[in-house]
Write an enzyme that holds these catalytic residues in place. Structure first.
Site, PDB file in Angstrom:
ATOM      1  N   ARG A  57       0.821  -1.209   0.000  1.00  0.00           N
ATOM      2  CA  ARG A  57       0.000   0.000   0.000  1.00  0.00           C
ATOM      3  C   ARG A  57       0.854   1.257   0.000  1.00  0.00           C
ATOM      4  NH1 ARG A  57      -5.403  -0.480   0.826  1.00  0.00           N
ATOM      5  NH2 ARG A  57      -6.122  -2.555   1.387  1.00  0.00           N
ATOM      6  N   ASP A 130     -11.225  -2.668  -5.132  1.00  0.00           N
ATOM      7  CA  ASP A 130     -11.403  -2.938  -3.707  1.00  0.00           C
ATOM      8  C   ASP A 130     -10.986  -4.361  -3.352  1.00  0.00           C
ATOM      9  OD1 ASP A 130     -12.066  -2.204  -1.109  1.00  0.00           O
ATOM     10  OD2 ASP A 130     -14.155  -2.831  -1.297  1.00  0.00           O
ATOM     11  N   CYS A 184     -14.290  20.459   0.788  1.00  0.00           N
ATOM     12  CA  CYS A 184     -15.156  20.335   1.965  1.00  0.00           C
ATOM     13  C   CYS A 184     -15.331  21.681   2.658  1.00  0.00           C
ATOM     14  CB  CYS A 184     -14.570  19.328   2.957  1.00  0.00           C
ATOM     15  SG  CYS A 184     -14.720  17.608   2.438  1.00  0.00           S
ATOM     16  N   CYS A 194     -21.923  11.798  13.145  1.00  0.00           N
ATOM     17  CA  CYS A 194     -21.489  10.447  13.494  1.00  0.00           C
ATOM     18  C   CYS A 194     -21.803  10.156  14.961  1.00  0.00           C
ATOM     19  CB  CYS A 194     -19.992  10.279  13.240  1.00  0.00           C
ATOM     20  SG  CYS A 194     -19.398   8.604  13.647  1.00  0.00           S
ATOM     21  N   CYS A 210     -16.089   3.037  14.271  1.00  0.00           N
ATOM     22  CA  CYS A 210     -16.928   3.153  13.072  1.00  0.00           C
ATOM     23  C   CYS A 210     -17.989   2.049  13.023  1.00  0.00           C
ATOM     24  CB  CYS A 210     -16.043   3.094  11.824  1.00  0.00           C
ATOM     25  SG  CYS A 210     -16.951   3.241  10.282  1.00  0.00           S
ATOM     26  N   ASP A 239     -24.434   4.708   6.489  1.00  0.00           N
ATOM     27  CA  ASP A 239     -24.392   5.792   5.503  1.00  0.00           C
ATOM     28  C   ASP A 239     -24.591   7.170   6.133  1.00  0.00           C
ATOM     29  OD1 ASP A 239     -24.019   4.019   3.414  1.00  0.00           O
ATOM     30  OD2 ASP A 239     -26.143   3.923   2.884  1.00  0.00           O
ATOM     31  N   CYS A 245     -24.036  14.710   3.931  1.00  0.00           N
ATOM     32  CA  CYS A 245     -23.081  15.490   3.137  1.00  0.00           C
ATOM     33  C   CYS A 245     -23.806  16.363   2.114  1.00  0.00           C
ATOM     34  CB  CYS A 245     -22.113  14.552   2.419  1.00  0.00           C
ATOM     35  SG  CYS A 245     -20.950  15.412   1.332  1.00  0.00           S
TER      36      CYS A 245
END
Length: 309
Positions: A57, A130, A184, A194, A210, A239, A245
């Protein structure tokens, strides 16, 4: 190696296959990008996602030594269906409503790579969606598809963050796009929304907190109390940070890919039915679904935790 096929041909071929965006970037990482991943890992934000620490990675050439370029693609998966908010219904993340996105992207990318290799004797190409040690969002931003947002998702100007990403690694040298800038601004809606404070700081997500991580990846028999009491009926992914958003609220549009339309049983299952789902029913129900990653006992665990909270 000089390219024997130009970017316009490549772009058109991928668009014809059904991808919504295509971008190109050289296969070089900056020290800042590598250090960002290392600091995230050092903080332990990956939880039990051991594969995030794969050295590949941090160096794309460990994945494919001869790589010179990445061709990045995005495909919109949004459908206008909405979650039910009554307390008896479970919520499944939009990414898993329809057919397994891995299968859809792999089929398209495999066809593209076969075509690309036919354009020149020494052309090499390898695809991912992915499924490999690729920082897909980082490369997508480098290729101009969108920017990595404060909630860790890639936001595109045309589709918001409701996109699946894929990459083709190739030894071709191509004309490249400019990296996307971040838009953003001062918005902090995702951080505020959240329920488990998983966004440790803007642009830094802590998997340990999370809901998506715990409902999909956490293999424990029970969920941590601070997660179990804040699930808000989510049983497969989450979601929340995408729903609030502004970019998604303004720019989401229905997908052209019919396979992403929801299986009816994924839109509004009840917590009660999932709390007692049998292994046999799970196997029949989640055929050709990305949700097979969530094993039967995890569905029962997630649903039961919601019913107790």
């Amino acid at each position: 190696m000089a390219a024997s096929v130009d970017r316009s041909q490549i772009q058109q071929y991928l668009l014809d296959l059904g991808f919504d965006q295509v971008g190109f970037t050289p296969a070089t990482s900056t020290p800042e990008e590598v250090e960002g991943l290392r600091l995230w890992l050092k903080a332990g934000y990956q939880a039990d996602l051991a594969w995030m620490d794969n050295p590949k990675r941090q160096d794309i050439r460990l994945v494919m030594p001869e790589v010179r370029s990445l061709i990045c693609v995005a495909i919109n998966y949004y459908t206008p269906h909405q979650h039910k908010h009554e307390p008896q219904y479970a919520k499944i993340s939009r990414y898993g409503w329809g057919r397994d996105y891995h299968r859809i992207l792999h089929k398209k990318l495999k066809q593209f790579c076969q075509w690309l290799k036919q354009q020149g004797e020494h052309i090499e190409a390898r695809y991912y969606a992915d499924t490999g040690p690729i920082q897909d969002k980082l490369w997508a931003q480098r290729a101009g598809l969108g920017w990595i947002a404060k909630n860790g998702n890639l936001i595109t100007r045309n589709y918001g963050s409701w996109v699946f990403l894929g990459e083709v690694l190739t030894n071709l040298v191509l004309e490249y796009d400019r990296p996307h800038t971040e838009h953003c601004g001062t918005c902090t809606r995702c951080l505020s929304a959240c329920p488990t404070n998983a966004i440790a700081q803007p642009f830094v997500v802590d998997a340990n907190r999370c809901i998506a991580y715990h409902t999909i990846e956490n293999r424990a028999e029970t969920l941590p109390p601070e997660i179990a009491t804040n699930l808000h009926n989510w049983v497969a992914g989450c979601d929340i940070c995408q729903d609030v958003c502004p970019w998604n609220q303004r720019f989401a549009k229905p997908t052209k890919e019919a396979a992403f339309n929801p299986y009816p049983e994924n839109l509004a299952p009840t917590l009660e039915e999932l709390a007692t789902i049998s292994d046999e029913t799970w196997s029949e129900r989640f055929t050709a679904s990305a949700l097979r990653r969530i094993k039967p006992y995890m569905w029962r665990r997630n649903a039961q935790a919601n019913m107790k909270s």
